[in-house]
Design a protein around this motif. Structure first.
Motif, mmCIF file in Angstrom:
data_model
loop_
_atom_site.group_PDB
_atom_site.id
_atom_site.type_symbol
_atom_site.label_atom_id
_atom_site.label_comp_id
_atom_site.label_asym_id
_atom_site.label_seq_id
_atom_site.Cartn_x
_atom_site.Cartn_y
_atom_site.Cartn_z
ATOM 1 N N GLN A 31 0.819 -1.215 0.000
ATOM 2 C CA GLN A 31 0.000 0.000 0.000
ATOM 3 C C GLN A 31 0.855 1.268 0.000
ATOM 4 O O GLN A 31 0.345 2.365 0.193
ATOM 5 C CB GLN A 31 -0.910 0.013 1.228
ATOM 6 C CG GLN A 31 -1.928 -1.114 1.278
ATOM 7 C CD GLN A 31 -2.669 -1.129 2.616
ATOM 8 O OE1 GLN A 31 -3.164 -0.111 3.073
ATOM 9 N NE2 GLN A 31 -2.732 -2.296 3.227
ATOM 10 N N GLY A 32 2.151 1.111 -0.210
ATOM 11 C CA GLY A 32 3.037 2.269 -0.267
ATOM 12 C C GLY A 32 3.800 2.547 1.009
ATOM 13 O O GLY A 32 4.446 3.591 1.132
ATOM 14 N N GLY A 33 3.739 1.633 1.974
ATOM 15 C CA GLY A 33 4.434 1.829 3.237
ATOM 16 C C GLY A 33 5.936 1.636 3.107
ATOM 17 O O GLY A 33 6.442 1.093 2.124
ATOM 18 N N ARG A 34 6.649 2.084 4.131
ATOM 19 C CA ARG A 34 8.106 2.002 4.164
ATOM 20 C C ARG A 34 8.554 1.294 5.449
ATOM 21 O O ARG A 34 7.777 1.154 6.388
ATOM 22 C CB ARG A 34 8.709 3.411 4.144
ATOM 23 C CG ARG A 34 8.348 4.235 2.914
ATOM 24 C CD ARG A 34 8.616 5.711 3.137
ATOM 25 N NE ARG A 34 7.710 6.276 4.133
ATOM 26 C CZ ARG A 34 7.819 7.498 4.662
ATOM 27 N NH1 ARG A 34 8.814 8.288 4.286
ATOM 28 N NH2 ARG A 34 6.950 7.921 5.550
ATOM 29 N N ILE A 35 9.814 0.894 5.471
ATOM 30 C CA ILE A 35 10.440 0.356 6.678
ATOM 31 C C ILE A 35 11.493 1.355 7.144
ATOM 32 O O ILE A 35 12.310 1.820 6.348
ATOM 33 C CB ILE A 35 11.121 -1.000 6.418
ATOM 34 C CG1 ILE A 35 10.107 -2.069 6.011
ATOM 35 C CG2 ILE A 35 11.890 -1.460 7.666
ATOM 36 C CD1 ILE A 35 10.760 -3.387 5.575
ATOM 37 N N PHE A 36 11.466 1.681 8.429
ATOM 38 C CA PHE A 36 12.510 2.493 9.039
ATOM 39 C C PHE A 36 13.265 1.626 10.042
ATOM 40 O O PHE A 36 12.683 1.124 10.993
ATOM 41 C CB PHE A 36 11.910 3.696 9.773
ATOM 42 C CG PHE A 36 11.349 4.749 8.858
ATOM 43 C CD1 PHE A 36 12.149 5.761 8.358
ATOM 44 C CD2 PHE A 36 10.007 4.724 8.500
ATOM 45 C CE1 PHE A 36 11.634 6.734 7.515
ATOM 46 C CE2 PHE A 36 9.477 5.685 7.652
ATOM 47 C CZ PHE A 36 10.289 6.701 7.157
ATOM 48 N N TYR A 37 14.562 1.428 9.811
ATOM 49 C CA TYR A 37 15.429 0.812 10.803
ATOM 50 C C TYR A 37 15.988 1.933 11.677
ATOM 51 O O TYR A 37 16.432 2.962 11.161
ATOM 52 C CB TYR A 37 16.617 0.113 10.139
ATOM 53 C CG TYR A 37 16.316 -1.057 9.252
ATOM 54 C CD1 TYR A 37 15.382 -2.029 9.604
ATOM 55 C CD2 TYR A 37 17.018 -1.229 8.054
ATOM 56 C CE1 TYR A 37 15.152 -3.125 8.789
ATOM 57 C CE2 TYR A 37 16.798 -2.324 7.234
ATOM 58 C CZ TYR A 37 15.861 -3.270 7.601
ATOM 59 O OH TYR A 37 15.645 -4.353 6.790
ATOM 60 N N MET A 38 16.016 1.724 12.983
ATOM 61 C CA MET A 38 16.536 2.743 13.889
ATOM 62 C C MET A 38 17.475 2.120 14.908
ATOM 63 O O MET A 38 17.134 1.113 15.546
ATOM 64 C CB MET A 38 15.385 3.452 14.612
ATOM 65 C CG MET A 38 14.362 4.043 13.652
ATOM 66 S SD MET A 38 13.309 5.253 14.434
ATOM 67 C CE MET A 38 14.457 6.603 14.674
ATOM 68 N N GLY A 39 18.665 2.695 15.060
ATOM 69 C CA GLY A 39 19.612 2.168 16.032
ATOM 70 C C GLY A 39 20.713 3.165 16.313
ATOM 71 O O GLY A 39 20.757 4.253 15.725
ATOM 72 N N ALA A 40 21.601 2.790 17.215
ATOM 73 C CA ALA A 40 22.763 3.613 17.556
ATOM 74 C C ALA A 40 24.004 2.733 17.466
ATOM 75 O O ALA A 40 23.929 1.517 17.657
ATOM 76 C CB ALA A 40 22.620 4.186 18.963
ATOM 77 N N GLY A 41 25.149 3.337 17.169
ATOM 78 C CA GLY A 41 26.392 2.586 17.107
ATOM 79 C C GLY A 41 26.330 1.468 16.087
ATOM 80 O O GLY A 41 25.807 1.639 14.981
ATOM 81 N N THR A 42 26.854 0.298 16.468
ATOM 82 C CA THR A 42 26.875 -0.848 15.551
ATOM 83 C C THR A 42 25.486 -1.162 15.017
ATOM 84 O O THR A 42 25.310 -1.404 13.821
ATOM 85 C CB THR A 42 27.438 -2.095 16.269
ATOM 86 O OG1 THR A 42 28.786 -1.837 16.655
ATOM 87 C CG2 THR A 42 27.395 -3.314 15.373
ATOM 88 N N SER A 43 24.496 -1.155 15.888
ATOM 89 C CA SER A 43 23.132 -1.499 15.468
ATOM 90 C C SER A 43 22.611 -0.531 14.415
ATOM 91 O O SER A 43 21.986 -0.931 13.427
ATOM 92 C CB SER A 43 22.205 -1.494 16.683
ATOM 93 O OG SER A 43 22.624 -2.442 17.652
ATOM 94 N N GLY A 44 22.864 0.750 14.625
ATOM 95 C CA GLY A 44 22.433 1.747 13.651
ATOM 96 C C GLY A 44 23.152 1.579 12.327
ATOM 97 O O GLY A 44 22.540 1.699 11.251
ATOM 98 N N ARG A 45 24.463 1.296 12.390
ATOM 99 C CA ARG A 45 25.240 1.123 11.160
ATOM 100 C C ARG A 45 24.744 -0.075 10.366
ATOM 101 O O ARG A 45 24.687 -0.040 9.130
ATOM 102 C CB ARG A 45 26.721 0.963 11.500
ATOM 103 C CG ARG A 45 27.329 2.223 12.091
ATOM 104 C CD ARG A 45 28.806 2.076 12.432
ATOM 105 N NE ARG A 45 29.242 3.244 13.190
ATOM 106 C CZ ARG A 45 29.516 3.261 14.486
ATOM 107 N NH1 ARG A 45 29.427 2.130 15.190
ATOM 108 N NH2 ARG A 45 29.881 4.372 15.096
ATOM 109 N N LEU A 46 24.390 -1.146 11.054
ATOM 110 C CA LEU A 46 23.894 -2.334 10.354
ATOM 111 C C LEU A 46 22.550 -2.063 9.684
ATOM 112 O O LEU A 46 22.284 -2.562 8.584
ATOM 113 C CB LEU A 46 23.785 -3.511 11.330
ATOM 114 C CG LEU A 46 25.133 -4.098 11.758
ATOM 115 C CD1 LEU A 46 24.959 -5.049 12.938
ATOM 116 C CD2 LEU A 46 25.802 -4.816 10.592
ATOM 117 N N GLY A 47 21.703 -1.272 10.324
ATOM 118 C CA GLY A 47 20.435 -0.898 9.704
ATOM 119 C C GLY A 47 20.648 -0.071 8.449
ATOM 120 O O GLY A 47 20.020 -0.308 7.406
#
Length: 280
Positions: free
Chosen positions: A68-84
């Motif tokens: 339906q046009g939705g998106r995915i947002f990955y959110m993190g900090a440090g290593t977790s954010g970089r992997l997202g």
């Protein structure tokens, strides 16, 4: 509240920050270190396997939203954010999708991809502000990534997103975390203590990458971006990928290599080239 496995007295234990199962690392030979790291890494795939029912549940809720046009947002900090950010950045070249459909946000912004940004992950409000700047809506999905499950930047964003009727998921290495409490679908991948105590770039990071691969790849397949087992929508950004795409067309249509290559370059993707040829 501290994130962790609940004990009989109601306290929580951060499994991801418990002491390593190994000691005196500086006295070991290189071979001993490598063998022990590998022994620990073998536990990661099993931890991810145990989380598959939750991964499946999340993907099954994401797909209709994206249709339906939705998106995915990955959110993190440090290593977790970089992997997202890494997983999101690989979607356009692999599946030919715009870079606006899966978006990686990291506490501290792009600067934090290479350098630590002081106190960025402790800002409970900033994550939601960044989502609002991108006009988040109820067709979107927010997936928090944090080994500890206690990162304020992520928790604040998930809490606000969920209060606005937006689907939330998370990937964490600790059960019963504050982050999981804000998730409609928490994915708890418990890999145990890290080889170097508290270094969540190791097993936790490996498991996060595996789960992100599973989420994005299964979503893209469900959205029709793969045919058979081929990346038929990949971007033709270098000679290797043009050659790979040409061989896919040769295999599918029985053309000679040069015909297939001309067709591919004319239409810009394997799928478009095959569809155009078959429509003749």
């Amino acid at each position: 509240m501290n994130n962790q496995k609940e004990t009989n007295n109601g306290a929580f234990i951060k499994i991801s920050e418990q002491p390593s199962l190994y000691n005196n690392l500086e006295k070991k030979s290189v071979r001993e270190i490598l063998d022990e790291i590998n022994t620990e890494d073998q536990k990661v795939a099993l931890a991810v396997q145990r989380a598959i029912p939750q991964i499946e549940k999340l993907v099954n809720q994401i797909v209709p939203r994206m249709k339906q046009g939705g998106r995915i947002f990955y959110m993190g900090a440090g290593t977790s954010g970089r992997l997202g950010v890494l997983d999101a950045s690989e979607i356009p070249p692999t599946f030919g999708m715009p870079n606006t459909l899966i978006i990686g946000l990291i506490a501290g912004g792009d600067t934090a991809l290479r350098n630590p940004v002081e106190n960025a992950e402790d800002d409970m409000e900033r994550g939601w502000q960044e989502l609002q700047e991108r006009n988040i809506c109820d067709k979107d999905t927010v997936i928090g990534i944090a080994a500890s499950g206690t990162t304020p930047y992520v928790i604040g964003a998930m809490r606000e997103a969920r209060s606005h009727g937006i689907l939330t998921g998370c990937i964490t290495s600790n059960p019963n975390s504050p982050m999981a409490a804000e998730a409609d679908v928490p994915i708890e991948m418990v890999v145990g203590p890290e080889y170097v105590t508290g270094s969540s770039r190791m097993k936790s990071g490996t498991g996060q990458k595996m789960i992100l691969n599973m989420i994005s790849t299964s979503v893209m397949i469900q959205l029709g971006r793969v045919k058979g087992n081929k990346m038929v929508n990949m971007q033709l950004s270098n000679k290797k990928l043009v050659d790979r795409g040409t061989k896919m067309i040769v295999e599918e249509l029985g053309l000679d290599y040069e015909q297939a290559k001309s067709l591919l370059l004319m239409h810009g993707s394997v799928k478009k080239a095959i569809d155009a040829y078959k429509a003749k």
